[in-house]
Design an enzyme around this catalytic site. Structure first.
Site, mmCIF file in Angstrom:
data_model
loop_
_atom_site.group_PDB
_atom_site.id
_atom_site.type_symbol
_atom_site.label_atom_id
_atom_site.label_comp_id
_atom_site.label_asym_id
_atom_site.label_seq_id
_atom_site.Cartn_x
_atom_site.Cartn_y
_atom_site.Cartn_z
ATOM 1 N N ARG A 137 0.831 -1.210 0.000
ATOM 2 C CA ARG A 137 0.000 0.000 0.000
ATOM 3 C C ARG A 137 0.859 1.252 0.000
ATOM 4 N NH1 ARG A 137 -3.565 -3.643 2.347
ATOM 5 N NH2 ARG A 137 -5.410 -3.817 1.033
ATOM 6 N N ASP A 166 -0.722 -6.422 -3.513
ATOM 7 C CA ASP A 166 -2.124 -6.071 -3.250
ATOM 8 C C ASP A 166 -2.631 -5.245 -4.426
ATOM 9 O OD1 ASP A 166 -4.649 -5.279 -1.892
ATOM 10 O OD2 ASP A 166 -3.657 -6.113 -0.147
ATOM 11 N N HIS A 215 -7.570 -9.030 -3.934
ATOM 12 C CA HIS A 215 -6.460 -8.097 -3.699
ATOM 13 C C HIS A 215 -5.394 -8.208 -4.791
ATOM 14 C CE1 HIS A 215 -7.699 -6.636 0.303
ATOM 15 N NE2 HIS A 215 -8.215 -7.835 0.455
ATOM 16 N N ASP A 278 -8.032 -13.767 1.683
ATOM 17 C CA ASP A 278 -9.017 -12.948 2.393
ATOM 18 C C ASP A 278 -9.842 -12.102 1.442
ATOM 19 O OD1 ASP A 278 -6.547 -11.604 1.833
ATOM 20 O OD2 ASP A 278 -7.280 -9.889 2.983
ATOM 21 N N GLU A 279 -11.034 -11.775 1.903
ATOM 22 C CA GLU A 279 -11.880 -10.766 1.261
ATOM 23 C C GLU A 279 -12.015 -10.959 -0.250
ATOM 24 O OE1 GLU A 279 -11.422 -6.922 4.144
ATOM 25 O OE2 GLU A 279 -9.764 -7.239 2.760
ATOM 26 N N CYS A 292 -15.905 -19.527 -15.032
ATOM 27 C CA CYS A 292 -16.033 -20.021 -13.651
ATOM 28 C C CYS A 292 -17.392 -20.697 -13.446
ATOM 29 C CB CYS A 292 -15.825 -18.887 -12.655
ATOM 30 S SG CYS A 292 -14.092 -18.363 -12.561
ATOM 31 N N ASP A 385 -3.100 -0.859 12.630
ATOM 32 C CA ASP A 385 -3.415 0.254 11.731
ATOM 33 C C ASP A 385 -4.629 1.032 12.250
ATOM 34 O OD1 ASP A 385 -4.657 -2.265 11.085
ATOM 35 O OD2 ASP A 385 -5.513 -1.355 9.286
ATOM 36 N N GLU A 436 -2.823 1.069 4.101
ATOM 37 C CA GLU A 436 -3.606 2.066 3.349
ATOM 38 C C GLU A 436 -3.391 3.465 3.917
ATOM 39 O OE1 GLU A 436 -4.825 -0.818 4.444
ATOM 40 O OE2 GLU A 436 -6.502 -1.537 3.193
#
Ligand code: ACM
Ligand code: ZN
Length: 499
Positions: A137, A166, A215, A278-279, A292, A385, A436
Site C-alpha cells: 500500500r 495487493d 487483492h 481474504d476478502e 467459472c 493500523d 492504506e
C-alpha cells in the site's frame, strides 16, 4: 515480563574495564555483538568478545543443547558474573534482550556498572510473535524495514510478515515478468536476500505474503487476461479499481503463479509462505464469469465459494512442490458472529490466521476441530493500523476504523481463558500494520508502539505473570528508550489517569 524469576541475594555483579563476553561458539558472534551493544548503550562501556574462557570472561553466553525448547533460556546474575544458557542462538538472544530490560529498568545501578543478582528461567508462551508490514500500500525501503526489525527484536518478536502484493502495488521482482513491477517501486530479489540475511542474523523469520485470489488489481492491471470474463472490458487501474479477482478457471493464472510461488519460496528462508485468501469478492467475479460458472457446473457446486477448493488445490500444490507450508487468512461462512464453519474446507497442512473482529474464539474452536494450526491477529486487539484513541492518527484514508487502545491491546489473552488443550494448536500472535493509511515508516512505528509492547507480552508471558499496572510501569522506560533511538512512538497520555 519473564515467566519465572527469583531476585538473588548478595552483592551485585560489577562490570569493569577487564570484563569480557565469552561465547562457547563462533556461531554466536553476531548474537554476542548484540550484547556488546546493550552494554555500550546502558553502561557506556565497550566489552570485548572472546572464545577462550578466562577469569575476566565473566559474562558468558553458553549453548546447551540439552535445554528443551528452542527459546528456553536461563539467565543468572551473581556477584561473579552474568550467564545466559540456551539451546539456540535465538534463546541466547532472548536472554540478551531480557538483560537489556534489566539494565534499562535499573538505570541508576547500570550507570554505576552494577547488575543486581537475579535468576530467570524463561520461555515463550507461543512460538511465533509476528508483526506485519504492508509495503504494497505504501512502499517502505529496505533500510526502513531493517530499522523496524532492530526495534522489534528488543521485545522478542521473532517473525515479520511482508504483505508484498495487493491492489495498490506489486513489490517483489519476479524474473521473467518485469511488467509486474514496472509501476515501481519494488524490491529486487537481491535486496530481499540481503533483507533476509539481516533478519536471520537477528533471529527474525521473514514470512512473504502474496495475496490471492482477491487483492490482485496490481497483477491484473499488468496482465488483464488473468481476470474473470465478467471483467474483460473493465479497465484495471491501480488506485481506482478494487474487488477484482484472479479467474479460477483461467489456466494461465496457474502457470503464472507456479513460477511466482517457486521464485518467492526460493528467496525467503522461512518454511512458510502466506497466500492471502481474504476478502475475495466472489459474487462480483467467479459468480459472474462464464468460465467459472462452467467450472461450477462441471464440479456440481451449488455455491461459487466452493471454487476456492480447486483454486487453492492448485496454488497450494506449488507451495508443497517448493517444500514449504502455506498460511492463509481464515475466512468463515459469515464475516460476523454467528459463524460456524470455514468458508471452504482448508487443507489440514495450511496454517490459518484469525483476524476478523470478534471471531477469534470461533476460529480457535473450528481450527481445533479440523486440525489446522492457527495464528491469532484479532482485529480488536492486534490491528495496529486502527487508531489508538478517538481523533488520533491516521487522518488520511481512515475509513472509520474502530479504536484499539493500548489497554485494549493489553487485555488480549491468546488463550481466551480456555483450558490449554483447547488452544494448543495456536502457533502464535500477530500485529498487523495494514498500509492504506500508513504513509511511511514513522507512521508505521507510531501505530506499532506502544501497542506492540502489549502484544509482545501477550505472546510471551503466561497470564498469571501479566498485570496492567506492572505493565504500565515497565512501559515508560521503554518508550523513552525508543524515542532516544529515533522511533516515533505515541505517548499514551490517556493511561496516566489510571494512577
Ligand atoms: C485482512 O485484514 N484483510 C486480512
Ligand atoms: Zn473466472
Amino acid at each position: 515480563m519473564p515467566n519465572q524469576y527469583k531476585i538473588g541475594q548478595g552483592k551485585s555483579f560489577a562490570v569493569n574495564n577487564l570484563t569480557k563476553i565469552y561465547t562457547s561458539n563462533k556461531q554466536l558472534d553476531f548474537t554476542a555483538s548484540l550484547l556488546q551493544q546493550v552494554f555500550k548503550k546502558r553502561m557506556n562501556i565497550q566489552l570485548p568478545v572472546t572464545h577462550s574462557p578466562s577469569a575476566d570472561a565473566t559474562i558468558r553466553l553458553i549453548i546447551d543443547p540439552t535445554i528443551k525448547g528452542n527459546e528456553t533460556y536461563k539467565l543468572t546474575v551473581t556477584a561473579h558474573g552474568l550467564t545466559i544458557y540456551g539451546s539456540s542462538s535465538i534463546a541466547i538472544q532472548d536472554g540478551i534482550m531480557t538483560t537489556d530490560q534489566l539494565l534499562l529498568g535499573d538505570a541508576f545501578a547500570s550507570s554505576r556498572h552494577q547488575i543486581a543478582p537475579i535468576t530467570i528461567s524463561d520461555k515463550p508462551r507461543f512460538a511465533r510473535r509476528i508483526l506485519m508490514l504492508d509495503p504494497a500500500r505504501h512502499f517502505l525501503s529496505v533500510k526502513d524495514i531493517k530499522f523496524y526489525i532492530d526495534q522489534m527484536i528488543k521485545y522478542k518478536f521473532n517473525a515479520l510478515q511482508l504483505h508484498l502484493t495487493d491492489d495498490q502495488g506489486w513489490r517483489v521482482e519476479i524474473k521473467g515478468y518485469p511488467k509486474l513491477t514496472a509501476g515501481g517501486p519494488f524490491y529486487t530479489q537481491e535486496e530481499l536476500k540481503d533483507l533476509c540475511n539481516y533478519a536471520a542474523l537477528r533471529n527474525v523469520e521473514i514470512i512473504p505474503e502474496l495475496d490471492v485470489p482477491g487483492h490482485t488489481v496490481s497483477i491484473l492491471s499488468a496482465y488483464p487476461e488473468l481476470a474473470c470474463t465478467v471483467n474483460d472490458t473493465i479497465p484495471k487501474i491501480i488506485g481506482t479499481t478494487t474487488d477484482m479477482m484472479l479467474c479460477c478457471s483461467q489456466q494461465e493464472v496457474y502457470s503464472f503463479y507456479k513460477v511466482i510461488i517457486s521464485q518467492v519460496c526460493a528467496l525467503f528462508p522461512s518454511p512458510y509462505i502466506h497466500l492471502g485468501g481474504d476478502e475475495a469478492a466472489i459474487s462480483k467475479n467467479w459468480a459472474k464469469c462464464e468460465r467459472c460458472q462452467a467450472l461450477m457446473k462441471e464440479k456440481g457446486y451449488s455455491n461459487p465459494a466452493q471454487l476456492m477448493i480447486p483454486f487453492f488445490d492448485k496454488i497450494l500444490s506449488y507451495v508443497r512442490d517448493a517444500g514449504k507450508k502455506a498460511i492463509l487468512w481464515c475466512e468463515l461462512n459469515n464475516i460476523y458472529a454467528p459463524a460456524d464453519d470455514y468458508l471452504f474446507p482448508y487443507p489440514k497442512d495450511v496454517m490459518l490466521v484469525s483476524w476478523r473482529n470478534g471471531l477469534t474464539p470461533t476460529c480457535i474452536d473450528i481450527t481445533k476441530r479440523y486440525g489446522n494450526t492457527l495464528i491469532l491477529a484479532p482485529g480488536e486487539y492486534a490491528y495496529f493500523d486502527y487508531p489508538q484513541m478517538k481523533g488520533d492518527l491516521p487522518e488520511y484514508n481512515n475509513w472509520g476504523m474502530p479504536i484499539t487502545t493500548l489497554k485494549k491491546s493489553y487485555e488480549f489473552d491468546p488463550g481466551y481463558g480456555l483450558p490449554a488443550d483447547r488452544y494448543n494448536h495456536v502457533d502464535g500472535v500477530m500485529g498487523t500494520l495494514w498500509g492504506e493509511a500508513i504513509i511511511d515508516i514513522n507512521r508505521a512505528l507510531y501505530m506499532t508502539y506502544p501497542r506492540a509492547f502489549a502484544l509482545s507480552e501477550a505472546g510471551w508471558t503466561d497470564m498469571e505473570h501479566r498485570n496492567w499496572n506492572s505493565f504500565r510501569q515497565r512501559l515508560y522506560p521503554n518508550l523513552l528508550d525508543l524515542i532516544k533511538c529515533g522511533v516515533s512512538v505515541r505517548a499514551p497520555f490517556e493511561i496516566a489517569k489510571d494512577n
